[in-house]
Design an enzyme around this catalytic site. Structure first.
Site, PDB file in Angstrom:
ATOM      1  N   ASP A  67       7.162   4.976   7.599  1.00 24.17           N
ATOM      2  CA  ASP A  67       5.735   4.757   7.823  1.00 24.17           C
ATOM      3  C   ASP A  67       5.474   3.751   8.936  1.00 24.17           C
ATOM      4  O   ASP A  67       6.395   3.069   9.411  1.00 24.17           O
ATOM      5  CB  ASP A  67       5.055   4.296   6.523  1.00 24.17           C
ATOM      6  N   HIS A 136       4.478   2.717  -5.381  1.00 25.16           N
ATOM      7  CA  HIS A 136       4.431   3.522  -4.158  1.00 25.16           C
ATOM      8  C   HIS A 136       5.806   3.605  -3.491  1.00 25.16           C
ATOM      9  O   HIS A 136       6.637   2.704  -3.628  1.00 25.16           O
ATOM     10  CB  HIS A 136       3.334   3.045  -3.188  1.00 25.16           C
ATOM     11  N   GLU A 141       0.477   6.017  -2.251  1.00 25.89           N
ATOM     12  CA  GLU A 141      -0.115   5.183  -3.287  1.00 25.89           C
ATOM     13  C   GLU A 141      -0.363   6.016  -4.552  1.00 25.89           C
ATOM     14  O   GLU A 141      -0.442   7.245  -4.482  1.00 25.89           O
ATOM     15  CB  GLU A 141      -1.442   4.617  -2.772  1.00 25.89           C
TER      16      GLU A 141
HETATM   17  P1  PGA Z   1       9.030  -5.001  -0.457  1.00 27.87           P
HETATM   18  O1  PGA Z   1       8.098  -3.729  -0.316  1.00 27.87           O
HETATM   19  O2  PGA Z   1      10.407  -4.540  -0.142  1.00 27.87           O
HETATM   20  O3  PGA Z   1       8.505  -5.968   0.557  1.00 27.87           O
HETATM   21  O4  PGA Z   1       8.871  -5.469  -1.879  1.00 27.87           O
HETATM   22  C1  PGA Z   1       8.508  -2.534  -0.891  1.00 27.87           C
HETATM   23  C2  PGA Z   1       7.440  -1.486  -0.737  1.00 27.87           C
HETATM   24  O5  PGA Z   1       6.246  -1.836  -0.761  1.00 27.87           O
HETATM   25  O6  PGA Z   1       7.782  -0.306  -0.600  1.00 27.87           O
END
Ligand code: PGA
Length: 234
Positions: A67, A136, A141
């Site tokens: 993304d 997510h 989401e």
């Molecule tokens: P993080 O994010 O590794 O910073 O916890 C993971 C995500 O939101 O996919």
């Protein structure tokens, strides 16, 4: 699902890097799907170390990231392309690396183009994933359906809150992103999911052992034939 328990973040990162390096050794022209966030930083550090020691070569491997923020230029240090360059791409020798173009004037057309580029590369061999506190994956989401393909997404308040730690104020956090869909992710031939931190224990339980529902997007991985999860949540 192959669920491995790691003793902590460093062990999780070393295991993940070993799996990625093994994939590159087994198939040098692999197509990798990569992720941003704090979870994979240690994995990338370890991959850079393995590359530096001459133990693995990525010169035939291609990468596609999950993304990118919409409206976020590569020059913005919070862009995911900047994150990937700083953590991995500038420090290893991947043949080519792609992210959705957050500055594309027509995000819907960019999503179609990105999806097509993945297909033309013959799909992803190994997709690395983190997980958000709301379940997510990528920026898919919680919703009432699973997104089929790469799409332009409005981020939820909880994701904007989680991302605010990287910005001076919440107002600066991008509100939209371009993200591979659940379908894109499920098409990967192999998936490696990393879950780190006690704050992720609850969502890990739901995603790995709860009902499969688009309200917990990562729960769909229970239906994938080749998923390895490395857990460091104690
Ligand atoms: P993080 O994010 O590794 O910073 O916890 C993971 C995500 O939101 O996919």
């Amino acid at each position: 699902m192959n669920i491995i328990k790691a003793k902590g973040y460093d062990e999780m990162s070393k295991m993940a890097a070993a799996i990625i390096a093994a994939q590159a050794l087994r198939k040098p022209a692999s197509v990798f799907g990569f992720a941003t966030g704090s979870t994979p930083v240690g994995t990338y550090r370890e991959l850079v170390r393995l590359f530096g020691e001459g133990l693995v070569d990525f010169s035939r491997a291609v990468t596609f990231n999950l993304d990118e923020y919409a409206g976020c230029p590569a020059s913005d240090p919070n862009s995911y392309v900047a994150f990937m360059r700083g953590n991995l791409f500038d420090k290893a020798n991947f043949k080519a690396s792609y992210l959705p173009d957050g500055m594309a004037p027509n995000p819907a057309a960019e999503c179609l183009r990105y999806e097509k580029a993945i297909t033309e590369a013959e799909g992803i061999d190994l997709q690395l994933l983190g997980i958000g506190h709301n379940g997510h994956i990528g920026f898919n989401e919680p919703d009432d359906h699973f997104a089929f393909a790469t799409q332009h997404i409005k981020l939820t308040d909880s994701t904007i809150d989680a991302n605010a730690r990287f910005y001076n104020s919440r107002d600066e956090v991008p509100k939209y992103a371009l993200s591979m869909g659940i379908g894109t992710i499920m098409n990967a031939r192999g998936i490696l999911m990393l879950i780190s931190g006690a704050d992720k224990r609850e969502i890990a339980e739901k995603a790995l052992h709860g009902p499969v529902t688009p309200r917990v997007p990562a729960s769909i991985l229970q239906m994938h034939p080749d998923v390895t999860v490395i857990l460091a949540v104690d």
